[in-house]
Structure formats: C-alpha cells, structure tokens
Design a protein around this motif. Structure first.
Motif, short mmCIF file in Angstrom:
data_model
loop_
_atom_site.label_atom_id
_atom_site.label_comp_id
_atom_site.label_asym_id
_atom_site.label_seq_id
_atom_site.Cartn_x
_atom_site.Cartn_y
_atom_site.Cartn_z
N VAL A 385 0.86 -1.19 0.00
CA VAL A 385 0.00 0.00 0.00
C VAL A 385 0.90 1.23 0.00
N PRO A 386 1.47 1.60 -1.13
CA PRO A 386 2.42 2.72 -1.19
C PRO A 386 1.75 4.06 -0.91
N ILE A 436 8.41 -0.03 -4.03
CA ILE A 436 8.25 1.30 -3.43
C ILE A 436 8.78 2.36 -4.38
N PHE A 437 9.92 2.07 -4.99
CA PHE A 437 10.53 3.03 -5.91
C PHE A 437 9.60 3.30 -7.10
N ALA A 438 8.94 2.23 -7.58
CA ALA A 438 8.10 2.37 -8.77
C ALA A 438 6.72 2.95 -8.45
N MET A 439 6.20 2.72 -7.25
CA MET A 439 4.82 3.08 -6.95
C MET A 439 4.68 4.40 -6.19
N THR A 440 5.80 4.97 -5.71
CA THR A 440 5.71 6.27 -5.01
C THR A 440 5.45 7.36 -6.05
N GLU A 441 4.46 8.18 -5.79
CA GLU A 441 4.00 9.12 -6.82
C GLU A 441 4.73 10.46 -6.80
N LYS A 442 5.04 11.00 -5.60
CA LYS A 442 5.53 12.38 -5.54
C LYS A 442 7.01 12.47 -5.16
N GLU A 443 7.35 11.98 -3.97
CA GLU A 443 8.73 12.17 -3.50
C GLU A 443 9.20 10.93 -2.75
N LEU A 444 10.42 10.51 -3.06
CA LEU A 444 11.03 9.37 -2.40
C LEU A 444 12.41 9.80 -1.90
#
Length: 851
Positions: A385-386, A436-444
């Motif tokens: 659930v990213p 997580i890297f692929a599914m994070t939408e705004k900032e990682l």
C-alpha cells in the motif's frame, strides 16, 4: 475450517515440548526453541514440503534424524491444535475438490499489492483461474515468473517517476530525526498525514528512536508492525511481575510492582502511594519470610481511612512466593485485560524462565488509525500500500537488503534455503524496494547513516541511488522545519540563548572556568538561613570532617539532605564499609557479654574465653544481619563472618596492660547520639555518664555526639583508654589529624574528659587488627585538640560567611557527591579552583597539609 493461527501454533508447540521429540530433546528447553520451531513449521507448510517424502529421500544420517524429529513435532502440534484449524496444504486439497464452486462464490478475483505468493497457494489460485477470471494487479511492481502460462491475467502500468533524493545522516537516530523533520515540513506545506510514510526493511532497529522522537514531536505516527510491549503501561506491569519472579524479592521490585498494580487492579487501589514508607528502612526484604515479618511490623492503622492493609500485602507476597512454576496462575490472580493477554502470550512463546526475553520481543497495536496517520512500517507492508511521500531509512550494506540466514532447525545441508523459502529475505527486500521506488507518486527520500549506533562506519547499500547528488546532513545543522520544540532550540542556538535557563547555564560554565571564586563554586550570601540551619545540629566526627575538608559537600549533605540510597539487593560481596560495621557489631556484642559474665570482665578474660565469646557473639550478629541487612551468597557470607571473627579475636586479645580495676564498654554513646535515645533506663545506669547529656567543645559552641568504639576505664576513674578500631589495611604512616580526616580519637578523648567529673588521664589510640593489632597512639592529645578547636571555629565562621566551597575531599577517588560537580571536575575544574579555594579558606587550608 481456518488456517492455523500463529498464537494457537505457539501454544501447540509449547504443549508438544512435553513429549519426546527425538534428537530435538537436547535443545527443546532452550530459550527461543519454541519460537524457532513455530517458524520452521510455518515455512515448511508455506513451501508445501511433505516431511514424509523428505524423510524417504534423505541420504545423510543427520538429515534423516532431523526429519524424524520434525515429523514427531508436527504430529504432536496438529493433535494439540483446535480441530477446525488446518495446514495450508490441507486447505488447498479441500478447496481443489470443490473448485467448481469458485465462480459462484467469488466471481472475478483481483490480487492487489503482492509481489509474490507462497508456493503452497499457487496450485489453488491457478486452478481458480481455470473456472473464473483472476487478475493480478501488479501495477509497476515486479511480476513473479510462475504467473506465465498460469491463465491469470497480469495488469501492469508505469507509474510517474517521483522526485528521488539521496541523503546521508550522521547516525540512526539522526536519520529518524531528519525523517520526522521532513514529515513536518510536508504537513506544513499542506500534505495530509495519510500521504506520508517512513519505512525500513526491518524497523525494529529504529523503533526506540522513533518512539522517543514521535512523543517529542507530538505527531500521529502509526507503528504498522506494532509498538514494543515494554513501551506500554501493561507491558511494564508484566515486566515488573516477571522481574520479581525471575530475580527474587527486593524492596525496589515489590514496591514498583505494587505501584503499577494500584492503577491496574481495583483490589490494590486501596493501598496508598506511600505505603512502603512504613517498612523498616534497613531491612533487605529478599525473601517472602522477611516480607511477612516486615508487614507484621507495620502499623495496623496508619492511613487516612484507618483500614488495616496488611492482609492485602500478605496475600500479595503469598501469591508472588508461588514462583515461576505458577507464573500462569499468578498472572491470572494479579492482572486483567491486555496486561493478562500480554503475560499469557509471553508464557506461550517460551518457558517461564525466559519471560524477560519473551516480553521484550512482543508487540502490541498502538491504537492509531492508519488512514489518518503518518505510517512507520516495514518495507514489505508499504510495498503493498504505497504512499505518495515516502522516506526510506537504513540504506546501508547491513540493513537494506538484509542478509539471508539459515533456518535454525533446517539448515542448508538438510534442506536448501531456496526450497524452504521461495523468496529469501534479501530478494524480498530488493523486490520491496523496487515496488516502493516504482509506486511512489511524488517524493522518495533514500537515507543512510554514515555511522552506526556504536560509531562504526557503515557501508552503502547496493540499492542506494548513486546516479543523483547526495545531500550530506550534519547533525548540528539548522533544519528548515524542526521536529519539535526541543529540536528547534538545539538547532537554533540564537533562540536558545535568549532563554533564562540557557543564560544561567552559560553563566555557570563561564564561572566554572574563570580564575575567581563565584556563586557557582559555592559562594553564598552571608548568614543565609540554610547555612545556619545546617550548622545548628549535633555534630559527629564524620560531619566535622566534611565541614573541614569539604564545606560544599557539608552543605549538600546537611543543608540539602542529600544521601546515597541504600542498596537492598543481594550483593555479590561485602564492601569495606558494611564489613567494618559487621566487625564493630561483633566487638560490641563480645565486650558487652564479657563484662556481664562472672569472669572479671574483658581485662581478666583469657584468650580462650575471648575466642569462645567472640564466636558466640558472631553467630548472633550474623543471624541478626541476615534479617536486617543485604548479605552476599552463603559461601561468601560465611567466609566474611570467619574473617570478622579472626579480626575481632586479634583486636580483643592484643597485648596491653589492663587498667587498675578496669571496666570496658563498646559502642558507648555520648552527647545525645541517636543510639543513646534507644537505650533503656536500666542500661543507662550501667554507663559511666549520661549518654543524653550534651557535649560542647569549649570555645567553639559546637555540640558533638557519637559512639566510642571501646572505652576502658579504671575503677577510680583516674585513667581511661579510648580505642578506635580500623578494619582497613594499615598504610604504614601514623596519622594524627590526617589533614582533618582523622578526628575520632581527638573528639572521643575530649568527650571522655568532658563527661567524667574526675577528668581522667585519657590514652587514645587506633588499632588495626589486620596488622596483627598494630596500635597508633595520639601524641599530645590536649595540644592536638586545642589546634583542632581553632580550625573548627575557622570552618564554622567561614561557612557562616557563605564560603561553602569544595575542599580537598572532593578530589578523593571515592567521593560520593562527584555527580554534583562539573563534568571532568577531577581532571580540570578542581585543579584550577583549589588554589583559589585555599586562599579564600586560608584559616583552614593549613590543616589540609598536616599529617
């Protein structure tokens, strides 16, 4: 039908340990075995391995024996489980027989948030795909290879690439601090808590830092994996009970447990918060019998409602004395609700002897709503659930990805890890990171700590982004958004320096390092009421030593009332001070018995008679100490008692000329000492003076009191001999005043003269039993006392004038008030200040250099 519940599995494994488990019998009672066995069985079942088939194909004797033992364990566990719980392979077999109902029951099925499914479930989901539509909603996540040609429709997409940042921090704590600062910054910029997540491959390493900083920041941060049980009230109650059962009774452990029970259990709420003040101060209370005696000695009516609380305390001690064998029953009697559930779960995960380990590994829900909170979660949970704003913690070589380890019961040489676990932990971490890297939408934000908690350099994780510039964050930097009020003040010195406490601290630091005596060194207003009150007391030899050698310590001790807490736990050895007290008590009991016997007193007793009386006295004193003092284990205690007996015999048989018609007393009080107030009227009549009469040093106005170790007095009161016993080692230099540290002989000699009307000739001496009765006499006692009186008056005058300064005693290695001095006082502060102190206390400082 249900899958096997984890808690029920732990209970079933615990019950299985009561039976023989083949080769596992040798290790089944070790702490951690129960948890390891549960984990191994779960892995076997999820991998779909059949132990009977593995046994048939096993070629090595070690593998054969291990599979036989695990078959026995599995059989016992399955028998102990609830009848409606089945292994995954059993559930799959049942479901495959009724697979034609899947379409009617479910209709189309979608799988969300997964990067893998355990091997045992794959045949079932593949079979379901043949009778109804199954869609694997992978999004931008990794797609498992086994889905190819499975009939399952795979739906992928490409997520918008987030703004990726690489950050290096000083330490793991600094890493969490920066993550919370980052979260607060986004909240300030309009983000919602449910959009923010902070994650690590295994968050437990950072949990303590996160918990502490979360409470300071006052932010809603949900621990998805649960909070440590010991960080909650119920966990602390369970820990307090475990500590009593594991480590035994003591005053501190029982009072802590009762304090928690008062809030938790209605039956104990009637106990007042200060109930423990009625207990004997010096009693060690190290077993149930001592507790019962101490409770019986408490007043029956001493509280606001005049209710006798002793039966309730007796009942508690009886309950606790049932011990570890009745840990389950004790928990049911004392705890309810979540505390009882925690206690029972800890007992189900290991033997009672490992309660401390089991409790430290438990976790409980933090009761925060995830949908309205910042998320602190394992990477595996967040990958499902990213969230749009994510901070990845711990991208070091040893933390992310984690290193794969062997199963403790099925290592690689028995079953290959790839068969037991289709997705090893290091591969799972890599896959979770990619998701997580692929599914994070705004900032990682990807962060790493440059050093670990112990200061060692950390390696960089292979997953750490190398293609973007790294931001190096210093621990002392000024953040754009502080995590808390404390963080703001630490990071912005200009704001902190304007606070009164900061100004005071800065002034103190400057004064400590300046070349003058200041208020922060002990200068106080002249004739201050606290100074006068500290002086207005009956002085003892030890208090006058403090006044002469450490005026600041005198103020702390007798003005502020500071004292070292008494140790009530069972010591492993007997320290020099309690050993000296033991020796003095044996000497007192022996002399008192000899003087009361019809032998002519100590002076006429033979060496054999003295030895006999010493041993009798030692037996009684040792029994009394066993009830009233913390003593070492029996073997050490017996050896120390024998040592004290040998020294007492040496001290009392030392060759000396008896005084004419000699009478002797031991620990004889004078000057209204507290021990004098405890003596009955009949005993007082046998003393050579009234022990309650005040003794004033002429010319000083100082009242003194105490107890003389031993007094020998001639029948006509014309001659007296004062003996001060020293249980330590003789250092080879005969002291007189010893820089103000050796006052007993001088003060005791004066007390004898002052209280006997005949003004006898007094011989004062130190006796060292360890040196075969080495005797050191005080030369010229009258002249020494006159000199001491001058120094005492100077000390009193200086103290009244407000010169409560540190003296040479503050430089002693054993100085008990060193915690109140500046940090590193013995390395710099005292060296710089002592010459200035000597100038200020010029009327006293010459004494410090005398022998």
């Amino acid at each position: 039908m249900q899958p096997i519940d984890h808690d029920d599995l732990s209970i079933a494994v615990a019950e299985a340990l009561l039976s023989s488990l083949g080769e596992l019998d040798a290790i089944k009672n070790l702490p951690g075995f129960q948890r390891a066995a549960s984990a191994t069985l779960s892995k076997l079942w999820l991998a779909g391995l059949d132990l009977y088939k593995e046994l048939k194909t096993a070629s090595e004797p070690a593998a054969h024996d291990r599979f036989e033992a695990l078959i026995i364990l599995e059989r016992q566990v399955l028998e102990n489980l609830p009848q409606n719980q089945y292994r995954p392979s059993d559930l799959v077999a049942f479901a495959l027989k009724r697979i034609h109902h899947a379409a009617a029951i479910f209709g189309p099925i979608e799988v969300h948030g997964h990067t893998e499914i355990a091997t045992v479930w794959r045949p079932l989901i593949t079979a379901i795909a043949r009778v109804t539509k199954v869609s694997w909603m992978a999004g931008a996540r990794h797609v498992p290879d086994w889905l190819e040609n499975s009939g399952i429709a795979v739906h992928t997409c490409t997520a918008e690439k987030p703004d990726v940042k690489a950050v290096s921090c000083a330490s793991p704590r600094h890493e969490i601090l920066e993550a919370i600062r980052w979260a607060r910054q986004h909240l300030a910029n309009g983000a919602s808590p449910q959009e923010i997540a902070i994650t690590a491959a295994s968050p437990e390493e950072w949990d303590d830092h996160m918990l502490a900083l979360t409470e300071a920041a006052n932010l809603p941060i949900h621990f998805a994996h649960g909070r440590a049980t010991l960080s909650t009230f119920d966990g602390q109650l369970a820990a307090a009970l475990a500590e009593v059962l594991l480590r035994g009774f003591s005053r501190m452990r029982v009072t802590r447990l009762v304090a928690l029970l008062r809030t938790h259990n209605q039956r104990y709420s009637s106990l007042p918060g200060n109930w423990w003040q009625q207990l004997p101060e010096e009693a060690p209370l190290l077993d149930a019998a001592r507790w019962h005696r101490a409770i019986d000695a408490m007043p029956s009516e001493g509280y606001a409602d005049s209710v006798d609380l002793r039966p309730l305390l007796h009942e508690l001690i009886d309950t606790l004395s049932m011990g570890l064998v009745a840990a389950d029953r004790i928990g049911e009697l004392l705890m309810t609700g979540r505390a009882l559930a925690i206690w029972q779960k800890a007992l189900s995960q290991g033997p009672a002897e490992a309660l401390d380990v089991s409790l430290s590994g438990l976790r409980v829900d933090d009761n925060l709503e995830p949908a309205t909170s910042i998320l602190w979660a394992p990477a595996q949970a967040l990958a499902a659930v990213p969230r749009p704003l994510t901070w990845l913690v711990g991208l070091t070589s040893r933390s992310f990805p984690r290193r794969a380890g062997e199963d403790p019961l099925l290592p690689n040489h028995i079953v290959e890890s790839s068969r037991l676990n289709s997705l090893p932990v290091h591969q799972a971490d890599r896959r979770n990171f990619a998701s997580i890297f692929a599914m994070t939408e705004k900032e990682l934000v990807c962060s790493r700590a440059r050093r670990d908690s112990e200061g060692r350099l950390n390696g960089v994780s292979p997953l750490y982004p190398r293609n973007i510039p790294e931001t190096h964050l210093a621990q002392s930097r000024e953040p754009e958004h502080a995590a808390s009020a404390t963080d703001r003040l630490f990071a912005r010195p200009n704001e902190f320096t304007d606070l009164p406490i900061a100004k005071s601290a800065r002034a103190t630091w400057i004064d400590w390092h300046t070349g003058r005596i200041t208020a922060h060194d002990g200068l106080i207003k002249s004739e201050h009421p606290l100074l006068l009150r500290a002086l207005d007391r009956r002085q003892s030899a030890s208090s006058l030593v403090k006044l002469l050698r450490d005026p600041l310590g005198y103020l702390w001790t007798y003005g502020f009332g500071w004292s070292e807490p008494e140790e009530t736990d069972e010591p492993l050895k007997l320290d020099p001070l309690p050993f000296g007290n033991l020796l003095h008590e044996i000497l007192q009991e022996t002399v008192t018995r000899l003087e009361a016997a019809r032998l002519g007193g100590l002076a006429k007793a033979s060496e054999e008679q003295i030895t006999l009386y010493v041993r009798e006295a030692a037996r009684e004193v040792a029994a009394r100490w066993d009830d009233t003092h913390p003593v070492p284990p029996p073997v050490i205690w017996q050896r120390k008692c024998e040592e004290a007996i040998e020294l007492a015999i040496t001290a009392l048989t030392h060759q000396q000329e008896p005084l004419p018609g000699q009478r002797s007393w031991a620990e004889i009080p004078f000057g209204g000492d507290q021990r004098a107030q405890e003596i009955d009227a009949e005993t007082r009549q046998d003393l050579p003076w009234d022990p309650l009469a005040p003794v004033i040093i002429i010319g000083t106005g100082i009242a003194i009191g105490g107890a003389i170790d031993r007094l020998d007095l001639s029948s006509d009161n014309s001659q007296a001999r004062v003996t001060d016993y020293k249980s330590g080692k003789f250092r080879g230099k005969p002291p007189q005043l010893k820089g103000g540290a050796e006052l007993q002989r001088c003060l005791y000699a004066y007390a004898v003269k002052a209280q006997l009307a005949d003004r006898p000739q007094v011989d004062t001496r130190l006796l060292y039993p360890r040196a075969n009765g080495k005797v050191l006499k005080l030369e010229q006692p009258q002249a020494t006392l006159a000199k001491l009186a001058v120094f005492l008056m100077a000390a009193v005058t200086a103290f009244k004038e407000g010169l409560a300064l540190p003296g040479p005693a503050a430089q002693d290695a054993w100085y008990d008030l060193a915690f109140a001095l500046p940090g590193g006082a013995k390395e710099s502060y005292l060296d710089n200040k002592m010459p200035l102190v000597a100038q200020k206390l010029s009327a006293i400082s010459p004494l410090w250099d005398e022998d």
